[in-house]
Design an enzyme around this catalytic site. Sequence first.
Site, PDB file in Angstrom:
ATOM      1  N   HIS A 225       0.880  -1.189   0.000  1.00  0.00           N
ATOM      2  CA  HIS A 225       0.000   0.000   0.000  1.00  0.00           C
ATOM      3  C   HIS A 225       0.914   1.236   0.000  1.00  0.00           C
ATOM      4  CE1 HIS A 225      -3.530   2.367   0.546  1.00  0.00           C
ATOM      5  NE2 HIS A 225      -3.878   2.052   1.785  1.00  0.00           N
TER       6      HIS A 225
ATOM      7  N   LYS B 266       7.974  -9.078  -6.818  1.00  0.00           N
ATOM      8  CA  LYS B 266       6.989  -7.991  -6.986  1.00  0.00           C
ATOM      9  C   LYS B 266       7.751  -6.703  -7.237  1.00  0.00           C
ATOM     10  CE  LYS B 266       2.506  -8.580  -6.173  1.00  0.00           C
ATOM     11  NZ  LYS B 266       1.605  -9.126  -5.195  1.00  0.00           N
TER      12      LYS B 266
ATOM     13  N   MET C 233       7.662  -2.933  -6.802  1.00  0.00           N
ATOM     14  CA  MET C 233       6.875  -1.962  -6.044  1.00  0.00           C
ATOM     15  C   MET C 233       6.660  -0.667  -6.828  1.00  0.00           C
ATOM     16  SD  MET C 233       6.094  -3.756  -3.676  1.00  0.00           S
ATOM     17  CE  MET C 233       6.554  -5.170  -2.723  1.00  0.00           C
ATOM     18  N   GLY C 234       5.432  -0.149  -6.720  1.00  0.00           N
ATOM     19  CA  GLY C 234       5.094   1.059  -7.476  1.00  0.00           C
ATOM     20  C   GLY C 234       4.388   0.731  -8.788  1.00  0.00           C
TER      21      GLY C 234
ATOM     22  N   HIS D  97      -2.226  -2.230  -9.650  1.00  0.00           N
ATOM     23  CA  HIS D  97      -3.243  -1.647  -8.774  1.00  0.00           C
ATOM     24  C   HIS D  97      -4.410  -2.613  -8.618  1.00  0.00           C
ATOM     25  CE1 HIS D  97      -6.069   1.228  -7.036  1.00  0.00           C
ATOM     26  NE2 HIS D  97      -4.980   1.866  -6.667  1.00  0.00           N
TER      27      HIS D  97
ATOM     28  N   ASP E 132       2.466   5.745  -6.624  1.00  0.00           N
ATOM     29  CA  ASP E 132       3.698   5.766  -5.832  1.00  0.00           C
ATOM     30  C   ASP E 132       4.985   5.851  -6.642  1.00  0.00           C
ATOM     31  OD1 ASP E 132       2.628   5.789  -3.279  1.00  0.00           O
ATOM     32  OD2 ASP E 132       2.361   3.617  -3.249  1.00  0.00           O
TER      33      ASP E 132
END
EC number: 2.3.3.5
Length: 375
Positions: free
Chosen positions: A222, A255, A257-258, A261, A312
Amino acid sequence: MSEGKKLSGAGLRGQSAGETALSTVGVSGSGLTYRGYDVKDLGENATFEEVAYLILYGELPTQAQLDAYKTKLKGLRGLPQALKEVLERIPADTHPMDVMRTGCSMLGNLEAEHNFSEQSEITDRLLAAFPSIICYWYRFSHDGVRIDTETDDDQIGAHFLHLLHGKAPSELHAKVMDVSLILYAEHEFNASTFTARVCASTLSDMHSCVTGAIGSLRGPLHGGANEAAMELIQDMKDEADARDILMGKLERKDKIMGFGHAIYRDSDPRNAIIKEWSEKLAAANGDDRLYRVSVACEALMWEQKKLFCNADFFHASAYHYMDIPTKLFTPIFVCSRVTGWAAHVMEQRSNNRIIRPSADYVGVAPRKVVPIANR
Ligand SMILES: CC(=O)SCCNC(=O)CCNC(=O)[C@H](O)C(C)(C)COP(=O)(O)OP(=O)(O)OC[C@H]1O[C@@H](n2cnc3c(N)ncnc32)[C@H](O)[C@@H]1OP(=O)(O)O
Ligand SMILES: O=C([O-])CC(=O)C(=O)O
């Protein structure tokens, strides 16, 4: 906008868990609206204080209402001595999101919400106090200084940068922080907001709801993704290096990140906005490496996995260009999202039933206790 993703039920995906009048995600306009206004429109034509007022009070303020609101928020930036003492005792190597959690909880001890009629006052106080809480702790634990948190900056974004760096920010940095706070302010039933609503549904107090939400936002799936994205890009030398590093990660099924969704299918509308500001910051900075490697990551992830940058990813380079330490990235998210959380708490309270879903039992069949001597 394309139609919403077809989602299976895990993680409650695709199931409606209630109604909201606060925002839409992946439904209309560029994909994100706050009380009917497109986030792009708000980013171009409003300030964060106007957006916070809109989310919390229902309509964009008039000039007189905005002036009064900003004066009020400015007057709420000071921290009680007991809270400063607690912040001074938190070690420098603590994660700043834990500082935010403790700061919120401690404020709940000192300035408790006794009655729901105080909910707006408590919210405005949290909105004004969060930048002070994180910067007071950061500057004390890292630089050994006790800062005065009551700056005269007109806006929360500029106030944050002023406290952090000990000087008023440039116009460009103040503007980017303001837009960033607008982008992060509200996002329907995301994990941290849902945490706040579940807590509110027990008729708990505002500080408990927000403290719980901070805990949910902290995770790398998140809000914590903006910090994880920075860790990913910081050592990438150039575009070719970015591609090599990412290809390796994809082969190992890591994974990234960023990216991706839970609701958006092919883009996050906040990305284009913060990406543009990141490019401007790169140009002003004279070193565009982080921007260029970020663009290379974006292209490769789409080419290889059809995964797109979420809010992000470009926040990482944008914040870095403004000399914000990586570990403070997610606390900035809190300084903004407290508006959405509090508005959802108020909405939940206005039409409440305790949130208590059911579970499908998958454990062992009914059985008898065997006396301990026979086990
Ligand atoms: C402000 C915010 O909170 S925005 C979100 C910030 N979080 C991140 O950036 C963390 C990285 N992203 C992710 O972990 C996910 O995309 C989430 C948590 C955001 C959404 O999770 P989900 O809704 O479960 O993702 P989704 O259903 O689209 O996943 C589809 C597939 O793509 C994969 N995938 C999704 N995102 C990524 C990613 N960032 N990197 C690699 N693979 C991914 C999933 O593992 C899944 O593969 P599988 O079917 O083989 O298991
Ligand atoms: O909606 C989500 O799941 C996560 C997100 O982008 C946000 O909270 O801003």
